[in-house]
Design a protein around this motif. Structure first.
Motif, short mmCIF file in Angstrom:
data_model
loop_
_atom_site.label_atom_id
_atom_site.label_comp_id
_atom_site.label_asym_id
_atom_site.label_seq_id
_atom_site.Cartn_x
_atom_site.Cartn_y
_atom_site.Cartn_z
N THR A 36 44.49 33.13 38.72
CA THR A 36 44.42 34.96 38.79
C THR A 36 45.21 35.53 39.35
O THR A 36 45.98 36.37 38.50
CB THR A 36 42.47 35.28 38.07
OG1 THR A 36 42.36 34.45 40.17
CG2 THR A 36 42.25 34.26 37.53
N TRP A 40 48.45 37.86 38.00
CA TRP A 40 48.16 39.60 38.24
C TRP A 40 49.65 39.74 38.77
O TRP A 40 50.30 40.74 38.95
CB TRP A 40 46.90 39.45 39.18
CG TRP A 40 47.34 40.79 39.69
CD1 TRP A 40 47.43 41.69 40.58
CD2 TRP A 40 46.92 42.38 38.92
NE1 TRP A 40 46.97 42.56 41.39
CE2 TRP A 40 46.66 42.93 39.66
CE3 TRP A 40 46.44 41.90 37.76
CZ2 TRP A 40 46.83 44.55 38.73
CZ3 TRP A 40 46.56 43.28 37.28
CH2 TRP A 40 46.85 44.94 38.03
N LEU A 92 41.95 43.06 42.98
CA LEU A 92 41.49 41.75 41.69
C LEU A 92 40.02 42.02 41.98
O LEU A 92 39.02 41.46 41.13
CB LEU A 92 41.22 41.26 42.24
CG LEU A 92 42.90 40.95 41.24
CD1 LEU A 92 43.62 39.42 41.58
CD2 LEU A 92 43.63 41.40 39.69
N TYR A 152 46.95 36.80 31.88
CA TYR A 152 46.01 37.46 32.45
C TYR A 152 44.89 37.28 32.69
O TYR A 152 43.23 36.72 32.89
CB TYR A 152 46.67 38.68 34.16
CG TYR A 152 45.88 39.44 34.69
CD1 TYR A 152 45.27 38.84 35.80
CD2 TYR A 152 44.76 39.51 34.21
CE1 TYR A 152 44.50 38.71 36.57
CE2 TYR A 152 43.43 40.92 34.66
CZ TYR A 152 43.67 40.32 36.98
OH TYR A 152 42.07 40.66 37.14
N VAL A 156 41.68 35.58 33.55
CA VAL A 156 40.50 36.19 34.24
C VAL A 156 39.42 35.53 33.15
O VAL A 156 37.83 35.01 33.86
CB VAL A 156 40.92 37.06 34.34
CG1 VAL A 156 39.35 38.30 34.67
CG2 VAL A 156 41.40 37.79 35.57
N TYR A 159 38.93 31.46 34.89
CA TYR A 159 37.51 31.81 36.11
C TYR A 159 35.98 32.74 35.74
O TYR A 159 35.36 32.30 36.69
CB TYR A 159 38.54 33.21 36.59
CG TYR A 159 38.28 33.76 37.85
CD1 TYR A 159 38.26 32.29 38.97
CD2 TYR A 159 37.60 34.86 38.27
CE1 TYR A 159 37.66 33.55 40.37
CE2 TYR A 159 37.31 34.51 39.93
CZ TYR A 159 37.23 34.06 40.30
OH TYR A 159 36.23 34.66 41.90
N ASN A 160 35.82 33.45 35.17
CA ASN A 160 34.79 34.07 35.63
C ASN A 160 33.66 33.81 34.54
O ASN A 160 32.78 33.96 34.76
CB ASN A 160 34.99 35.55 34.56
CG ASN A 160 35.49 36.72 35.45
OD1 ASN A 160 35.58 36.39 36.25
ND2 ASN A 160 36.33 37.57 34.43
N GLU A 180 32.95 37.54 39.52
CA GLU A 180 33.88 37.61 38.76
C GLU A 180 34.68 38.94 38.79
O GLU A 180 34.59 39.64 39.94
CB GLU A 180 33.52 38.29 37.84
CG GLU A 180 31.68 37.59 36.64
CD GLU A 180 31.11 38.19 35.56
OE1 GLU A 180 31.86 38.94 34.90
OE2 GLU A 180 29.90 37.91 35.31
N LYS A 181 36.10 38.67 37.89
CA LYS A 181 37.04 39.82 38.52
C LYS A 181 37.59 40.92 37.00
O LYS A 181 36.95 40.13 35.74
CB LYS A 181 38.33 39.00 38.30
CG LYS A 181 37.93 38.29 39.16
CD LYS A 181 39.67 37.32 39.55
CE LYS A 181 40.45 36.31 40.64
NZ LYS A 181 39.87 36.27 42.05
N ASN A 183 39.02 42.72 34.14
CA ASN A 183 39.83 42.64 33.00
C ASN A 183 39.89 43.57 32.50
O ASN A 183 39.36 44.99 32.60
CB ASN A 183 39.48 41.07 31.94
CG ASN A 183 40.76 40.62 31.76
OD1 ASN A 183 41.79 40.32 31.52
ND2 ASN A 183 39.83 39.93 31.45
#
Length: 200
Positions: A36, A40, A92, A152, A156, A159-160, A180-181, A183
């Protein structure tokens, strides 16, 4: 040595700990976090490329359409806002800063749309090779931004999911302190569905 534990018991416990860590997604989470960040960085890189093109584009348009000062100043101001936001890895982790960055980039996109629309009123500008080259580079950059944002968004999302799914959520929360990032989102889908109104 732990009382009552032999050397073999300690080795077995250590190996068991390694197996538990690999099964809990520790390495996967670390890898997705790096993915991520890399995605980014590419988004930021493409936005910077766009920002670098703008001064030349504004200067070219200014040569033909000096009296379109309000539109030209709007682009310069929007560029200043977009490049004035400090982008760090912490961005982020902060949804408010991420949203501010996203809004500044959207404002710049709108201002650029107005600037490009000016060309329709100036046939000589529309035919200027420098303007055509800059417009082509800008269009290519907008496409690169779209691709970078899509990558991205995909990273994400992956990842999330890992941060939220059991049992990797335990590793993320308690071992790695990962959350969590944010988005990219569309604040007003109706506004995006309609072309912007351009007024001079």
């Amino acid at each position: 040595m732990i009382r009552g534990w032999g050397k073999d018991s300690l080795i077995t416990a250590a190996l068991g700990g390694v197996l538990v860590l690999t099964g809990c997604g520790y390495n996967d989470l670390q890898g997705l976090d790096e993915d991520t960040k890399a995605a980014w960085s590419e988004v930021v890189n493409q936005y910077q490329r766009r920002a670098d093109l703008i001064p030349n584009l504004v200067a070219t348009v200014k040569g033909y359409a000096e009296h379109e000062r309000e539109t030209l100043e709007g682009v310069v101001s929007a560029r200043s806002k977009a490049t004035g936001i400090q982008i760090t890895p912490e961005t982020l982790k902060n949804p408010d800063t991420f949203k501010e960055f996203q809004q500044a980039q959207a404002g710049l996109t709108t201002a650029l749309g107005r600037l490009i629309a000016i060309a329709e009123n100036y046939p000589n500008l529309k035919a200027d090779q420098n303007f055509l080259d800059l417009q082509s580079q800008l269009e290519g950059t907008e496409n690169r931004i779209a691709v970078a944002r899509k990558r991205y968004i995909d990273r994400v999302a992956e990842y999330n999911k890992m941060v939220r799914y059991f049992p990797t959520n335990l590793t993320a929360k308690f071992l790695l302190q990962m959350e969590e990032k944010p988005n990219f989102t569309v604040a007003d889908e109706k506004a995006v569905a309609q072309p912007p109104e351009v007024k001079f």
